[in-house]
Design an enzyme around this catalytic site. Structure first.
Site, mmCIF file in Angstrom:
data_model
loop_
_atom_site.group_PDB
_atom_site.id
_atom_site.type_symbol
_atom_site.label_atom_id
_atom_site.label_comp_id
_atom_site.label_asym_id
_atom_site.label_seq_id
_atom_site.Cartn_x
_atom_site.Cartn_y
_atom_site.Cartn_z
ATOM 1 N N ASP A 221 0.832 -1.196 0.000
ATOM 2 C CA ASP A 221 0.000 0.000 0.000
ATOM 3 C C ASP A 221 0.876 1.259 0.000
ATOM 4 O OD1 ASP A 221 -2.745 1.177 0.376
ATOM 5 O OD2 ASP A 221 -1.829 1.941 2.215
ATOM 6 N N GLU A 272 14.684 -15.282 0.297
ATOM 7 C CA GLU A 272 15.029 -16.316 1.271
ATOM 8 C C GLU A 272 14.148 -17.553 1.105
ATOM 9 O OE1 GLU A 272 16.210 -13.136 4.841
ATOM 10 O OE2 GLU A 272 14.525 -14.518 5.079
#
Length: 568
Positions: A221, A272
């Site tokens: 956002d 990751e």
């Protein structure tokens, strides 16, 4: 039951799944209510997974479901690593993710990094701490001007109207007026200071928290608003909306170059995981700046709102499509396409207004339709839906990701007439007479054609948090399930064909018969013809796979789109 992480591992092998995904936005409070309290919830979403699977989407994007006072529809977040108890629990989230993954549907979580709510533990600590404390250093606190600091640090106004600074009462027995804090949106949404390393680390923790629970990606956002220069000497915030007053990357509040260092950190976290988590930026920036948010070193994708703001016009569509595909090819990103979301008037309504276009829509008098009362009589709903289906079928044929908003598969119109007493959007309360707010696209969905009085049309057992009009009955999912010609059936067929036909992210433009026609071909001989005019159009010879309106005698009617497989 497998854990969310385990189901994610079995359903997201393809690291590039997002590049041409059909993503369905769910506004949780208005989707499905499982416990009859008038608010949609996570269990309600879980109960509708069979519906979502049959629709044929690749992913859901969940608007905020965090604990919140709803000062801004959930975008005022109390706790980034929890679920609003009115919407469920973390266990409910895990069950929902597992059910969606079992159905082959990915999960994108909305994250709100520009501001917290004023109820967040950090902000409460800041209010209880002295000036200059580490707690206040997480936010943007400043001394006021004037003899006793009684004036705000500057005269800027917030996006939702009123001043962008709110004065606090200092802790202690004196209860003295004190510093001011900055809020770009509502005063209940204090902005974080992204020059503070603690803010960086906390959001990295949040990204890992939801990724570990099975989230496949994030919608970011206000991605262009995190870095700020509050010392800029600009008299009015109104001037800050004029990009021409500033060199690119140097606007005091928006799209500053240094924001991309944040997303480089986030990308390391995304990578990751195997496959890497995805992200898409909500960044209202110049098209030439969008690529930086969508880079592989950053978020990877950014919303393209160009079609959402365009008229129903062939030349505008062609120019926008060509530009965005060229931009994606140059940067290695994937294009995004969208017509409706939780912030704009539904496109079936915009296209049915005499001057319908853009984020809102203009009535016959050229004035904003919502501000004039949202009179349904001004909307040509039949034409609006016809154009919306044509535009959507064109969009679903484009390379890149297609973002759909809940209810558009039902052909829902905007609810324009909502009594003032029932409205919830802060833009209405802070800007009365200027903006009517976004509640009209957030009215809970109609699942059943129940009697209008006292009904929530299958949304929940005891009404809905925003009033549903009687005409919702004709748009209910249960009604459309039984109609092979319904908009719901049309979306299902289009999404199924999209999966079947999709190939490489390329298209070839074909010469069109006139200026009101767009014609392109996708790999495999799949032709897409969109008729923006009103006169019937001769289609290429071949198998009509799907059309947004009935094709008679090989002719596509006006304001319609067809997919045609042409024999080689």
């Amino acid at each position: 039951m497998p854990t969310p992480a385990e189901t994610a591992a079995t359903t997201t092998h393809d690291a590039d799944w997002w590049r041409q995904a059909a993503v369905y936005q769910i506004y949780p409070r208005s989707f499905s209510d499982s416990n009859g309290d008038g608010l949609g919830d996570l269990k309600g979403i879980t109960s509708r997974v069979p519906y979502l699977k049959e629709l044929g989407i690749d992913a859901v994007w969940l608007s905020p479901f965090y604990p919140s006072a709803l000062a801004d529809g959930g975008y005022d977040v109390d706790d980034y690593r929890n679920v609003d108890p009115r919407l469920g629990t973390l266990e409910d989230f895990d069950e929902m993710v597992a059910a969606l993954h079992e159905a082959g549907i990915k999960v994108i979580v909305d994250i709100v990094p520009n501001h917290t709510s004023d109820r967040h533990v950090w902000f409460q600590e800041a209010l209880a701490s002295p000036k200059g404390s580490a707690a206040r250093g997480r936010y943007i606190f400043r001394d006021g001007l004037g003899e006793n600091g009684e004036l705000p640090p500057n005269a800027w106004t917030s996006i939702f109207g009123g001043g962008a600074w709110e004065r606090i009462t200092e802790p202690g027995p004196e209860q003295a007026p004190g510093q001011w804090y900055f809020h770009l949106f509502a005063k209940e949404q204090p902005d974080l200071d992204w020059d503070n390393p603690e803010v960086h680390e906390d959001f990295l923790t949040t990204l890992r928290f939801w990724s570990d629970r099975g989230a496949d990606g994030f919608r970011v956002d206000v991605a262009h608003g995190l870095k700020k220069d509050l010392n800029a000497e600009v008299a009015s915030l109104d001037l800050l909306h004029r990009a021409d007053l500033f060199r690119e990357g140097e606007h005091p509040l928006w799209d500053r170059d240094e924001v991309h260092s944040i997303y480089a950190e986030w990308r390391k976290v995304f990578n990751e995981y195997n496959p890497p988590r995805t992200a898409v930026a909500e960044a209202w920036v110049h098209a030439d700046r969008r690529a930086m948010y969508a880079s592989p070193e950053g978020l990877g994708q950014a919303f393209n709102f160009d079609l959402l703001e365009a008229d129903f016009d062939a030349e505008q569509f062609r120019r926008i499509i060509a530009k965005n595909l060229a931009e994606a090819a140059a940067t290695g990103a994937s294009s995004t396409w969208v017509f409706s979301n939780h912030d704009v008037v539904r496109h079936a309504t915009r296209y049915g207004l005499p001057k319908g276009s853009g984020r809102g829509g203009k009535g016959a008098d050229g004035k904003d339709w919502l501000l004039e009362g949202g009179d349904p009589a001004q909307v040509d709903a039949e034409r609006g839906l016809r154009r919306a289906r044509a535009a959507t079928l064109l969009m679903l044929a484009l390379p890149g990701s297609a973002y759909l908003y809940q209810g558009e598969e039902l052909g829902l119109q905007e609810v324009g007439e909502i009594p003032d007493a029932d409205r919830q959007d802060p833009t209405f309360f802070r800007n009365k007479g200027v903006e009517v707010g976004r509640d009209g696209c957030r009215v809970p969905l109609p699942w059943e054609a129940a009697p209008a009085e006292g009904s929530s049309f299958g949304f929940g057992a005891n009404g809905a948090h925003l009033p549903q009009p009687a005409w919702f009955a004709g748009y209910a999912a249960s009604v459309q399930e039984a109609d092979a010609g319904s908009t719901l059936a049309f979306y299902r067929r289009a999404l199924a064909l999209r999966h079947e036909l999709q190939g490489s992210e390329s298209l070839g433009w074909q010469d069109a018969s006139d200026d009101d026609v767009l014609h392109f071909v996708r790999p495999g001989g799949w032709h897409v013809v969109a008729n923006f005019g009103t006169a019937p159009l001769e289609l290429p010879a071949g198998e009509i796979l799907l059309a947004s309106a009935d094709v008679e005698g090989g002719k596509l009617p006006g304001e319609a789109t067809a997919w045609v497989r042409v024999a080689r």
